[in-house]
Scaffold this motif. Structure first.
Motif, PDB file in Angstrom:
ATOM      1  N   TRP A  91       0.834  -1.197   0.000  1.00 44.91           N
ATOM      2  CA  TRP A  91       0.000   0.000   0.000  1.00 44.91           C
ATOM      3  C   TRP A  91       0.871   1.249   0.000  1.00 44.91           C
ATOM      4  O   TRP A  91       0.625   2.187  -0.757  1.00 44.91           O
ATOM      5  CB  TRP A  91      -0.931  -0.002   1.224  1.00 44.91           C
ATOM      6  CG  TRP A  91      -1.857   1.164   1.246  1.00 44.91           C
ATOM      7  CD1 TRP A  91      -3.124   1.195   0.758  1.00 44.91           C
ATOM      8  CD2 TRP A  91      -1.589   2.477   1.756  1.00 44.91           C
ATOM      9  NE1 TRP A  91      -3.663   2.449   0.936  1.00 44.91           N
ATOM     10  CE2 TRP A  91      -2.743   3.259   1.549  1.00 44.91           C
ATOM     11  CE3 TRP A  91      -0.500   3.074   2.367  1.00 44.91           C
ATOM     12  CZ2 TRP A  91      -2.832   4.586   1.937  1.00 44.91           C
ATOM     13  CZ3 TRP A  91      -0.583   4.410   2.753  1.00 44.91           C
ATOM     14  CH2 TRP A  91      -1.735   5.140   2.531  1.00 44.91           C
ATOM     15  N   MET A  92       1.901   1.264   0.842  1.00 44.69           N
ATOM     16  CA  MET A  92       2.770   2.435   0.941  1.00 44.69           C
ATOM     17  C   MET A  92       3.514   2.668  -0.372  1.00 44.69           C
ATOM     18  O   MET A  92       3.667   3.811  -0.815  1.00 44.69           O
ATOM     19  CB  MET A  92       3.758   2.267   2.092  1.00 44.69           C
ATOM     20  CG  MET A  92       4.530   3.522   2.397  1.00 44.69           C
ATOM     21  SD  MET A  92       3.495   4.929   2.871  1.00 44.69           S
ATOM     22  CE  MET A  92       2.989   4.438   4.498  1.00 44.69           C
ATOM     23  N   ARG A  93       3.952   1.606  -1.023  1.00 44.84           N
ATOM     24  CA  ARG A  93       4.642   1.737  -2.308  1.00 44.84           C
ATOM     25  C   ARG A  93       3.711   2.333  -3.366  1.00 44.84           C
ATOM     26  O   ARG A  93       4.087   3.244  -4.114  1.00 44.84           O
ATOM     27  CB  ARG A  93       5.164   0.378  -2.775  1.00 44.84           C
ATOM     28  CG  ARG A  93       6.110   0.460  -3.937  1.00 44.84           C
ATOM     29  CD  ARG A  93       6.769  -0.866  -4.309  1.00 44.84           C
ATOM     30  NE  ARG A  93       7.175  -1.652  -3.163  1.00 44.84           N
ATOM     31  CZ  ARG A  93       6.707  -2.878  -2.879  1.00 44.84           C
ATOM     32  NH1 ARG A  93       5.820  -3.443  -3.662  1.00 44.84           N
ATOM     33  NH2 ARG A  93       7.119  -3.536  -1.828  1.00 44.84           N
ATOM     34  N   VAL A  94       2.482   1.860  -3.421  1.00 40.33           N
ATOM     35  CA  VAL A  94       1.501   2.377  -4.388  1.00 40.33           C
ATOM     36  C   VAL A  94       1.169   3.837  -4.061  1.00 40.33           C
ATOM     37  O   VAL A  94       1.055   4.672  -4.962  1.00 40.33           O
ATOM     38  CB  VAL A  94       0.232   1.497  -4.407  1.00 40.33           C
ATOM     39  CG1 VAL A  94      -0.862   2.115  -5.262  1.00 40.33           C
ATOM     40  CG2 VAL A  94       0.563   0.095  -4.899  1.00 40.33           C
ATOM     41  N   HIS A  95       1.046   4.150  -2.783  1.00 42.66           N
ATOM     42  CA  HIS A  95       0.739   5.525  -2.369  1.00 42.66           C
ATOM     43  C   HIS A  95       1.867   6.483  -2.765  1.00 42.66           C
ATOM     44  O   HIS A  95       1.611   7.563  -3.299  1.00 42.66           O
ATOM     45  CB  HIS A  95       0.499   5.564  -0.862  1.00 42.66           C
ATOM     46  CG  HIS A  95       0.104   6.903  -0.338  1.00 42.66           C
ATOM     47  ND1 HIS A  95      -0.922   7.645  -0.874  1.00 42.66           N
ATOM     48  CD2 HIS A  95       0.593   7.644   0.675  1.00 42.66           C
ATOM     49  CE1 HIS A  95      -1.053   8.774  -0.206  1.00 42.66           C
ATOM     50  NE2 HIS A  95      -0.134   8.798   0.738  1.00 42.66           N
ATOM     51  N   ARG A  96       3.106   6.096  -2.512  1.00 45.72           N
ATOM     52  CA  ARG A  96       4.245   6.937  -2.911  1.00 45.72           C
ATOM     53  C   ARG A  96       4.266   7.145  -4.413  1.00 45.72           C
ATOM     54  O   ARG A  96       4.493   8.256  -4.887  1.00 45.72           O
ATOM     55  CB  ARG A  96       5.560   6.291  -2.470  1.00 45.72           C
ATOM     56  CG  ARG A  96       5.917   6.552  -1.066  1.00 45.72           C
ATOM     57  CD  ARG A  96       7.370   6.157  -0.833  1.00 45.72           C
ATOM     58  NE  ARG A  96       7.496   5.663   0.507  1.00 45.72           N
ATOM     59  CZ  ARG A  96       7.939   4.476   0.843  1.00 45.72           C
ATOM     60  NH1 ARG A  96       8.331   3.606  -0.060  1.00 45.72           N
ATOM     61  NH2 ARG A  96       8.017   4.114   2.104  1.00 45.72           N
ATOM     62  N   LYS A  97       4.033   6.065  -5.149  1.00 44.32           N
ATOM     63  CA  LYS A  97       4.052   6.164  -6.612  1.00 44.32           C
ATOM     64  C   LYS A  97       2.957   7.114  -7.099  1.00 44.32           C
ATOM     65  O   LYS A  97       3.193   7.920  -7.984  1.00 44.32           O
ATOM     66  CB  LYS A  97       3.861   4.773  -7.223  1.00 44.32           C
ATOM     67  CG  LYS A  97       3.980   4.751  -8.722  1.00 44.32           C
ATOM     68  CD  LYS A  97       3.855   3.332  -9.256  1.00 44.32           C
ATOM     69  CE  LYS A  97       3.944   3.361 -10.764  1.00 44.32           C
ATOM     70  NZ  LYS A  97       3.691   2.060 -11.348  1.00 44.32           N
TER      71      LYS A  97
END
Length: 150
Positions: free
Chosen positions: A137-143
């Protein structure tokens, strides 16, 4: 806005705010992931425990989540619900669907089949899934933040 300089300053302000959020999200401590996994494990695994323990796990886990939110806000100055950002919300929905299935399976195996180990297995699986999906989730949010103008 009719003034091009004012519009440029407004866009720069938005870009600066997004950059600030990204910087705060860079140093996520593994302790957060472990705590989140534990909360999820308690919510899912606790449902297969005998009464009154199964009913007590819900307020304990939700209290743990509230402590996590307060700690995260104090550390970063922000809290973003897992369901708020557009693209990352689908990661959260996916995790929720899997956790509901795990919880129902736990209830069936522990209450109907009387498998004493079902809460341990469901809680352990939920713990791992909470950590994996939380990081995803955090990776998708940063992207998403980067792609939308940070």
């Amino acid at each position: 806005m009719t003034d091009p300089d004012e519009a440029r300053r407004a866009l720069e302000s938005i870009r600066d705010a997004r950059t600030s959020v990204l910087q705060r999200l860079e140093n996520i401590h593994w302790g957060y992931d472990l705590a989140y996994g534990a909360v999820i494990a308690l919510l899912v695994g606790g449902q297969g425990l005998p009464q009154p323990f199964s009913i007590l796990t819900v307020p304990i886990a939700l209290g743990g989540l509230a402590v996590m939110v307060r700690w995260w806000r104090a550390k970063t100055g922000i809290w973003v619900s897992g369901y708020t950002p557009r693209r990352p919300r689908w990661v959260a929905f996916g995790l929720a669907a899997i956790l509901i299935a795990l919880m129902l399976g736990n209830l069936y195996c522990s209450r109907i089949l009387h498998l004493w180990w079902a809460p341990l297995a469901a809680g352990g699986a939920a713990f791992v899934l909470g950590i994996v999906f939380g990081r995803w989730w955090m990776r998708v949010h940063r992207k998403e933040l980067l792609e939308t103008g940070a």
